[in-house]
Write a protein that holds these residues in place. Structure first.
Motif, PDB file in Angstrom:
ATOM      1  N   GLU A 137       0.806  -1.157   0.030  1.00 41.39           N
ATOM      2  CA  GLU A 137       0.071   0.009  -0.068  1.00 41.39           C
ATOM      3  C   GLU A 137       0.972   1.281  -0.073  1.00 41.39           C
ATOM      4  OE1 GLU A 137      -2.109   0.911   3.806  1.00 41.39           O
ATOM      5  OE2 GLU A 137      -1.899   2.805   3.023  1.00 41.39           O
ATOM      6  N   GLU A 140       2.255   1.834  -3.369  1.00 42.62           N
ATOM      7  CA  GLU A 140       1.206   2.364  -4.231  1.00 42.62           C
ATOM      8  C   GLU A 140       1.113   3.616  -4.238  1.00 42.62           C
ATOM      9  OE1 GLU A 140      -1.451  -1.629  -4.864  1.00 42.62           O
ATOM     10  OE2 GLU A 140      -1.864  -0.123  -3.609  1.00 42.62           O
ATOM     11  N   ARG A 141       1.269   4.253  -3.185  1.00 40.52           N
ATOM     12  CA  ARG A 141       1.427   5.790  -2.806  1.00 40.52           C
ATOM     13  C   ARG A 141       2.534   6.477  -3.170  1.00 40.52           C
ATOM     14  NH1 ARG A 141       0.571   5.716   3.299  1.00 40.52           N
ATOM     15  NH2 ARG A 141       1.355   7.612   3.389  1.00 40.52           N
ATOM     16  N   ALA A 144       1.942   6.424  -7.435  1.00 38.66           N
ATOM     17  CA  ALA A 144       0.637   7.044  -7.726  1.00 38.66           C
ATOM     18  C   ALA A 144       0.591   8.008  -8.747  1.00 38.66           C
ATOM     19  CB  ALA A 144      -0.004   7.557  -6.487  1.00 38.66           C
ATOM     20  N   SER A 148      -5.248   9.830  -8.665  1.00 36.98           N
ATOM     21  CA  SER A 148      -5.724   8.604  -8.239  1.00 36.98           C
ATOM     22  C   SER A 148      -5.804   8.768  -6.799  1.00 36.98           C
ATOM     23  CB  SER A 148      -4.758   7.651  -8.549  1.00 36.98           C
ATOM     24  OG  SER A 148      -3.256   7.846  -7.947  1.00 36.98           O
ATOM     25  N   ARG A 149      -6.457   7.724  -6.084  1.00 34.10           N
ATOM     26  CA  ARG A 149      -6.913   7.532  -4.748  1.00 34.10           C
ATOM     27  C   ARG A 149      -5.546   7.506  -3.744  1.00 34.10           C
ATOM     28  NH1 ARG A 149      -8.270   3.525  -1.185  1.00 34.10           N
ATOM     29  NH2 ARG A 149      -7.710   2.022  -2.918  1.00 34.10           N
ATOM     30  N   GLU A 150      -4.567   7.044  -4.459  1.00 32.68           N
ATOM     31  CA  GLU A 150      -3.317   6.802  -3.568  1.00 32.68           C
ATOM     32  C   GLU A 150      -2.376   8.081  -3.823  1.00 32.68           C
ATOM     33  OE1 GLU A 150      -4.438   4.616  -5.818  1.00 32.68           O
ATOM     34  OE2 GLU A 150      -5.233   2.942  -4.495  1.00 32.68           O
ATOM     35  N   TYR A 151      -2.774   8.949  -4.710  1.00 32.80           N
ATOM     36  CA  TYR A 151      -1.747  10.023  -4.929  1.00 32.80           C
ATOM     37  C   TYR A 151      -1.879  11.077  -3.640  1.00 32.80           C
ATOM     38  CZ  TYR A 151       0.323  13.671  -7.650  1.00 32.80           C
ATOM     39  OH  TYR A 151       1.376  14.684  -8.175  1.00 32.80           O
ATOM     40  N   THR A 155       3.651  10.965  -2.491  1.00 30.27           N
ATOM     41  CA  THR A 155       3.941  10.935  -3.833  1.00 30.27           C
ATOM     42  C   THR A 155       4.800  12.011  -4.574  1.00 30.27           C
ATOM     43  OG1 THR A 155       1.935  10.075  -4.114  1.00 30.27           O
ATOM     44  CG2 THR A 155       2.896   9.911  -6.089  1.00 30.27           C
ATOM     45  N   GLU A 244      -4.749  16.790  -5.197  1.00 33.07           N
ATOM     46  CA  GLU A 244      -4.451  15.449  -5.679  1.00 33.07           C
ATOM     47  C   GLU A 244      -4.426  15.214  -7.328  1.00 33.07           C
ATOM     48  OE1 GLU A 244      -7.559  13.400  -3.475  1.00 33.07           O
ATOM     49  OE2 GLU A 244      -8.817  13.837  -5.078  1.00 33.07           O
TER      50      GLU A 244
END
Ligand code: SAM
Length: 260
Positions: A137, A140-141, A144, A148-151, A155, A244
């Motif tokens: 997880e 992914e951040r 990202a 996106s949700r993880e950005y 990041t 984001e």
């Protein structure tokens, strides 16, 4: 700290250990003389499974371990190996560049992965590249895409100092005891994007980026108006967007408009 809190999930799957060592210390391309990586710093060697493989592929390995019981085990296992230096310390307290320009690697304890990555990103030229096994997880951040949700801040912070790539995922069954989550091997290759973007003071820029993400779901206007005032912020075309949605380059442009 208890063993569990120290994130002691030991990698036991040999094919994964081999892949990580190979990624951290790749051989030079065909045609060139086979050469070992000159200096590798390993964070959290634990029982030394990865350390042994790194020693096969590096001239010198510095292994930093916080747990004295692990260090005792390592000292016995590698006794007489003059190419290995064991350091009994909290990696978060050390200058990781003190041994010279190095590859930095490790199967990181989850609780300390983000601050260790932050320390690594601050090394600049002292870092050849980093190869870390971390919680999927978090990986992914780090990597990202905007929108996106993880950005998020992590990041942007990473992208300012390095190119981050996800190399492969590792299932919990590769560890003893198995963690509750999947892991990912990431590579961080440093670059000086701050200079390319005309940012003189990276710390000030990152503070600004942090403010932009202060309340992630709110607009940039809402996050910035307190610090920069209505007049400066309202005129910006980006004011109605959320942090984001912005690329690193767009953050740099906004920073120049408001802070230059
Ligand atoms: N490298 C071994 C492996 O792959 O099997 C162990 C990895 S285990 C996930 C993390 C290791 O980091 C543990 O040995 C733990 O004691 C050590 N560790 C935890 N926090 C640390 C810190 N702040 N500084 C240095 N080592 C730490």
């Amino acid at each position: 700290m208890s063993r569990q809190k120290l994130g002691q999930h030991f990698l036991v799957k040999t094919s994964i250990l081999d892949r990580i060592a190979k990624a951290a210390c790749p051989e030079l391309p065909a045609g060139s003389e086979k050469q070992k990586e000159p200096l590798v710093v390993e964070i959290g060697p634990g029982k030394g499974a990865l350390t042994a493989r790194l020693l096969d592929r590096a001239e010198r390995v510095i292994a930093i371990e916080i747990d004295s019981a692990m260090l005792e085990h390592l000292a016995g296992k590698f006794s007489g190996n003059s190419r290995l230096t064991l350091v009994h310390a909290d990696a978060l307290d050390l200058n990781l560049g003190q041994w010279g320009r190095a590859v930095i690697t490790g199967n990181l304890p989850y609780y300390a992965a983000t601050p260790i990555i932050e320390k690594t990103l601050q090394l600049g030229n002292q870092l050849m590249y980093a190869m870390f096994l971390i919680q999927k997880e978090v990986a992914e951040r780090l990597t990202a895409a905007p929108g996106s949700r993880e950005y998020g801040y992590l990041t942007v912070r990473t992208r300012l100092s390095a190119d981050a790539d996800r190399l492969f995922d590792v299932h919990p069954s590769a560890f003893r005891p198995p963690p509750k989550v999947d892991s990912t091997l990431i590579r961080l290759r440093p670059h000086d994007r701050a200079r390319e973007l005309g940012i003189d003071d990276a710390a000030a820029f990152l503070e600004f980026a942090g403010l932009c993400f202060h309340q992630k779901r709110k607009t940039l206007r809402n996050n910035l108006v307190g610090a920069y005032g209505k007049e400066s912020v309202d005129g910006l075309p980006e004011a109605s967007r959320r942090a984001e949605q912005l690329t690193l380059e767009q953050f740099a442009e906004l920073y120049r408009k408001l802070c230059a």
